[in-house]
Design a protein around this motif. Structure first.
Motif, PDB file in Angstrom:
ATOM      1  N   PRO A  84     -11.679  31.709 -37.188  1.00  0.00           N
ATOM      2  CA  PRO A  84     -11.547  30.327 -36.705  1.00  0.00           C
ATOM      3  C   PRO A  84     -11.035  29.350 -37.766  1.00  0.00           C
ATOM      4  O   PRO A  84     -10.405  28.349 -37.435  1.00  0.00           O
ATOM      5  CB  PRO A  84     -12.973  29.947 -36.288  1.00  0.00           C
ATOM      6  CG  PRO A  84     -13.697  31.230 -36.096  1.00  0.00           C
ATOM      7  CD  PRO A  84     -13.052  32.203 -37.031  1.00  0.00           C
ATOM      8  N   PHE A  85     -11.269  29.637 -39.027  1.00  0.00           N
ATOM      9  CA  PHE A  85     -10.816  28.756 -40.096  1.00  0.00           C
ATOM     10  C   PHE A  85      -9.325  28.938 -40.387  1.00  0.00           C
ATOM     11  O   PHE A  85      -8.670  28.034 -40.879  1.00  0.00           O
ATOM     12  CB  PHE A  85     -11.630  28.987 -41.369  1.00  0.00           C
ATOM     13  CG  PHE A  85     -13.058  28.549 -41.231  1.00  0.00           C
ATOM     14  CD1 PHE A  85     -13.414  27.232 -41.497  1.00  0.00           C
ATOM     15  CD2 PHE A  85     -14.029  29.436 -40.819  1.00  0.00           C
ATOM     16  CE1 PHE A  85     -14.726  26.816 -41.353  1.00  0.00           C
ATOM     17  CE2 PHE A  85     -15.346  29.034 -40.673  1.00  0.00           C
ATOM     18  CZ  PHE A  85     -15.697  27.716 -40.934  1.00  0.00           C
ATOM     19  N   VAL A  86      -8.798  30.109 -40.077  1.00  0.00           N
ATOM     20  CA  VAL A  86      -7.391  30.422 -40.308  1.00  0.00           C
ATOM     21  C   VAL A  86      -6.533  29.955 -39.142  1.00  0.00           C
ATOM     22  O   VAL A  86      -5.389  29.548 -39.314  1.00  0.00           O
ATOM     23  CB  VAL A  86      -7.226  31.943 -40.546  1.00  0.00           C
ATOM     24  CG1 VAL A  86      -5.772  32.336 -40.632  1.00  0.00           C
ATOM     25  CG2 VAL A  86      -7.983  32.363 -41.787  1.00  0.00           C
ATOM     26  N   GLY A  87      -7.107  30.006 -37.928  1.00  0.00           N
ATOM     27  CA  GLY A  87      -6.366  29.613 -36.733  1.00  0.00           C
ATOM     28  C   GLY A  87      -5.193  30.548 -36.489  1.00  0.00           C
ATOM     29  O   GLY A  87      -5.298  31.755 -36.668  1.00  0.00           O
ATOM     30  N   GLU A  88      -4.071  29.983 -36.145  1.00  0.00           N
ATOM     31  CA  GLU A  88      -2.867  30.761 -35.844  1.00  0.00           C
ATOM     32  C   GLU A  88      -1.985  30.979 -37.074  1.00  0.00           C
ATOM     33  O   GLU A  88      -0.933  31.597 -36.972  1.00  0.00           O
ATOM     34  CB  GLU A  88      -2.055  30.060 -34.752  1.00  0.00           C
ATOM     35  CG  GLU A  88      -2.800  29.893 -33.442  1.00  0.00           C
ATOM     36  CD  GLU A  88      -3.179  31.220 -32.819  1.00  0.00           C
ATOM     37  OE1 GLU A  88      -2.348  32.151 -32.837  1.00  0.00           O
ATOM     38  OE2 GLU A  88      -4.319  31.329 -32.329  1.00  0.00           O
TER      39      GLU A  88
END
Length: 135
Positions: free
Chosen positions: A61-65
């Motif tokens: 979730p911290f990296v995202g896309e």
């Protein structure tokens, strides 16, 4: 996901820009603009997972896309491949109510074959994406 400075004077940046910037231009640390939330079901789903799989679920979730799921999984698997204990940093009971977390459970391979750290792999990937995008 966007990241903001703890001092509030730097522009919000994407994950890859934060990796390459390090500290914010105002001297602050970058933190998520909005923290991902984990439900009770999410937390229950972590029970029994191998350490690398848990790391993937927590970090994603911290990296995202910015980094695709397969690439992030490969980076994390590579980062934890040289640890000689499945729990990576196991808790060892020293006595009643006294525990120690072992943080030095990594094998030391020859330098030429040493795995890269998760952060250095992410930074390398972020930098190459910026170069190919002309940024």
């Amino acid at each position: 996901m966007r990241y903001i400075s703890t001092r509030g004077s730097s522009p919000a940046l994407a994950f890859d820009d934060v990796l390459l910037a390090g500290l914010a231009s105002d001297g602050g640390l970058y933190v998520p603009e909005r923290w991902p939330s984990l439900s009770a079901d999410d937390l229950r789903g972590f029970v029994g997972l191998a350490y690398p799989e848990l790391a993937k679920r927590v970090i994603a979730p911290f990296v995202g896309e910015t980094i695709g799921a397969a690439a992030l999984a490969a980076i994390i698997d590579d980062a934890y491949a040289s640890f000689d204990h499945p729990e990576v940093a196991p808790l060892i009971e020293l006595g009643a109510g006294h525990w120690l977390m072992e943080l030095a459970r990594r094998r030391s391979p020859p330098a030429a074959t040493a795995p890269r750290s998760t952060s250095s792999s992410c930074i390398r990937m972020a930098g190459s994406r910026r170069c190919s995008a002309g940024r």
